[in-house]
Design a protein around this motif. Structure first.
Motif, PDB file in Angstrom:
ATOM      1  N   GLU A  95     -11.451  -1.463   4.069  1.00 16.50           N
ATOM      2  CA  GLU A  95     -12.853  -1.717   3.748  1.00 16.50           C
ATOM      3  C   GLU A  95     -13.057  -3.128   3.194  1.00 16.50           C
ATOM      4  OE1 GLU A  95     -13.770   1.474   1.121  1.00 16.50           O
ATOM      5  OE2 GLU A  95     -14.256   2.889   2.759  1.00 16.50           O
ATOM      6  N   ALA A  96     -12.003  -3.681   2.569  1.00 11.10           N
ATOM      7  CA  ALA A  96     -12.080  -5.040   2.036  1.00 11.10           C
ATOM      8  C   ALA A  96     -11.938  -6.083   3.139  1.00 11.10           C
ATOM      9  CB  ALA A  96     -11.006  -5.265   0.973  1.00 11.10           C
ATOM     10  N   VAL A 118       5.260   8.549   2.286  1.00  8.69           N
ATOM     11  CA  VAL A 118       3.807   8.365   2.331  1.00  8.69           C
ATOM     12  C   VAL A 118       3.318   7.791   3.656  1.00  8.69           C
ATOM     13  CG1 VAL A 118       3.688   8.082  -0.169  1.00  8.69           C
ATOM     14  CG2 VAL A 118       3.951   6.063   1.272  1.00  8.69           C
ATOM     15  N   LEU A 119       4.228   7.291   4.489  1.00 14.09           N
ATOM     16  CA  LEU A 119       3.846   6.644   5.741  1.00 14.09           C
ATOM     17  C   LEU A 119       3.019   7.538   6.667  1.00 14.09           C
ATOM     18  CD1 LEU A 119       3.910   4.436   7.908  1.00 14.09           C
ATOM     19  CD2 LEU A 119       6.231   5.215   8.508  1.00 14.09           C
ATOM     20  N   PRO A 120       3.434   8.783   6.953  1.00 13.75           N
ATOM     21  CA  PRO A 120       2.681   9.594   7.921  1.00 13.75           C
ATOM     22  C   PRO A 120       1.211   9.774   7.555  1.00 13.75           C
ATOM     23  CG  PRO A 120       4.833  10.570   7.528  1.00 13.75           C
ATOM     24  CD  PRO A 120       4.664   9.484   6.506  1.00 13.75           C
ATOM     25  N   GLU A 121       0.913  10.060   6.298  1.00 12.53           N
ATOM     26  CA  GLU A 121      -0.478  10.302   5.927  1.00 12.53           C
ATOM     27  C   GLU A 121      -1.301   9.019   5.931  1.00 12.53           C
ATOM     28  OE1 GLU A 121      -0.504  12.093   2.092  1.00 12.53           O
ATOM     29  OE2 GLU A 121       0.318  10.345   1.046  1.00 12.53           O
ATOM     30  N   ILE A 122      -0.675   7.897   5.577  1.00 13.02           N
ATOM     31  CA  ILE A 122      -1.393   6.618   5.610  1.00 13.02           C
ATOM     32  C   ILE A 122      -1.691   6.225   7.052  1.00 13.02           C
ATOM     33  CG2 ILE A 122      -1.183   4.141   5.166  1.00 13.02           C
ATOM     34  CD1 ILE A 122       0.330   4.838   2.609  1.00 13.02           C
ATOM     35  N   VAL A 128       0.851  -1.193   0.000  1.00 10.65           N
ATOM     36  CA  VAL A 128       0.000   0.000   0.000  1.00 10.65           C
ATOM     37  C   VAL A 128       0.889   1.247   0.000  1.00 10.65           C
ATOM     38  CG1 VAL A 128      -1.690   1.311   1.336  1.00 10.65           C
ATOM     39  CG2 VAL A 128      -1.882  -1.177   1.176  1.00 10.65           C
ATOM     40  N   MET A 129       0.618   2.172  -0.919  1.00 11.89           N
ATOM     41  CA  MET A 129       1.432   3.381  -1.034  1.00 11.89           C
ATOM     42  C   MET A 129       0.599   4.663  -1.061  1.00 11.89           C
ATOM     43  SD  MET A 129       4.712   2.805  -1.014  1.00 11.89           S
ATOM     44  CE  MET A 129       5.449   4.209  -1.852  1.00 11.89           C
ATOM     45  N   GLY A 185      -5.524   3.669  -1.122  1.00 15.27           N
ATOM     46  CA  GLY A 185      -5.281   2.235  -1.128  1.00 15.27           C
ATOM     47  C   GLY A 185      -5.426   1.628   0.254  1.00 15.27           C
ATOM     48  N   ALA A 186      -4.953   2.336   1.278  1.00 15.96           N
ATOM     49  CA  ALA A 186      -5.054   1.837   2.646  1.00 15.96           C
ATOM     50  C   ALA A 186      -6.513   1.742   3.084  1.00 15.96           C
ATOM     51  CB  ALA A 186      -4.283   2.755   3.594  1.00 15.96           C
TER      52      ALA A 186
END
Length: 300
Positions: A138-139, A163-167, A127-128, A132-133
């Motif tokens: 949800e899946a 991208v880690l902090p926002e995810i 996941v990037m 996507g996260a």
């Protein structure tokens, strides 16, 4: 390449994701990732190893399609593992895209069906993006791994630290967030947790401790060091007792390093460190990069 080490190297221990499990340090991830080949014996050997360890392991299935996927999922279920995973970041690998029918990308609906079929906590690796996260959660995913597959699938992709902090913020409290990409020290793990990860995932550092010389031929199944292979005469080159002790020494050293860093910064628990960037500083980063990571420059 876009690997995490561009900013702050980060890698992985899955124990923090499911703290109720009694984890063996000798994680089986690298063995399972060798199942990228269609050779069913590779996956069967990995499943046998997990069964022998009482289900302590995470069978990781690539995004195959059709009968191949069904067979891999069946074997993963038979392993008796406490969790399962799919590395969707492998979707861009040529050997998957060139299959007939083509394998690789999975829709949210397809992923939900796979997760339901496995009937155990499921981890989605690769996941990037925040979108996507959220779709993975949800899946039905219990956890996501922020990973760009070592920067080897899509050239010029973002670093995982970028991208880690926002995810982590987007799915906080709803799904566990792990991250990988170039972990080489306890300091790297410290940075990852401070950037929001619940845990980190290791691969290269672990196999180096086992004796890997980074010849990058894991996919061939003919590892000269006896690690990523099922060939009896090659497997015999690896002493599992010595190799496991080296890996334990590595993780023990990282543990001491993290404790020293936390003590020096007045942080008394991993929970207090998670997402806490007040003590992090950037060196050689642009203002834009500092803003993305949410940290101050050295000296501030």
């Amino acid at each position: 390449r876009g690997c995490l080490e561009q900013y702050a190297s980060v890698g992985a221990l899955g124990a923090a994701v499911f703290p109720d499990q009694d984890f063996d340090y000798l994680h089986l991830q690298e063995l399972l990732n060798s199942a990228r080949e269609e050779n069913p014996e590779v996956m069967k050997a990995a499943v046998g190893a997990i069964q022998g360890a009482g289900g302590i392991g995470i069978p990781t299935v690539k995004p195959w399609s059709g009968d191949v996927l069904e067979e891999k999922l069946r074997l993963a279920k038979e392993s008796g593992s406490f969790a399962a995973a799919m590395d969707v970041d492998a979707a861009g690998l040529p050997f998957l895209k060139n299959m007939q029918p083509p394998a690789g990308r999975k829709s949210a609906a397809q992923l939900a069906d796979i997760i339901a079929e496995m009937d155990r906590p499921f981890i989605v690796k690769g996941v990037m993006t925040v979108r996507g996260a959220i779709k993975a959660k949800e899946a039905g995913a219990a956890a996501v791994i922020v990973s760009n597959h070592g920067g080897r699938v899509l050239d010029q992709c973002p670093a995982t630290a970028e991208v880690l902090p926002e995810i982590a913020k987007a799915v906080a409290g709803r799904a566990k967030v792990l991250v990988d990409g170039g972990i080489r020290s306890g300091a790297d793990i410290f940075k990852a947790i401070a950037l929001g990860a619940d845990a980190v995932y290791i691969g290269t550092a672990a196999v180096m401790a086992l004796g890997c010389h980074l010849c990058r031929s894991c996919h061939s199944g003919k590892c000269n060091w006896g690690i990523a292979t099922q060939v009896p005469e090659l497997v015999a080159r690896l002493n599992p007792d010595e190799a496991s002790q080296r890996l334990i020494h590595l993780l023990t050293a990282w543990n001491h390093e993290i404790k020293e860093m936390m003590g020096g910064m007045g942080i008394n628990s991993v929970e207090a460190l998670r997402g806490n960037r007040l003590m992090l500083r950037g060196i050689g980063l642009t203002d834009r990069e500092l803003k993305i990571l949410g940290i101050s420059h050295a000296g501030e």
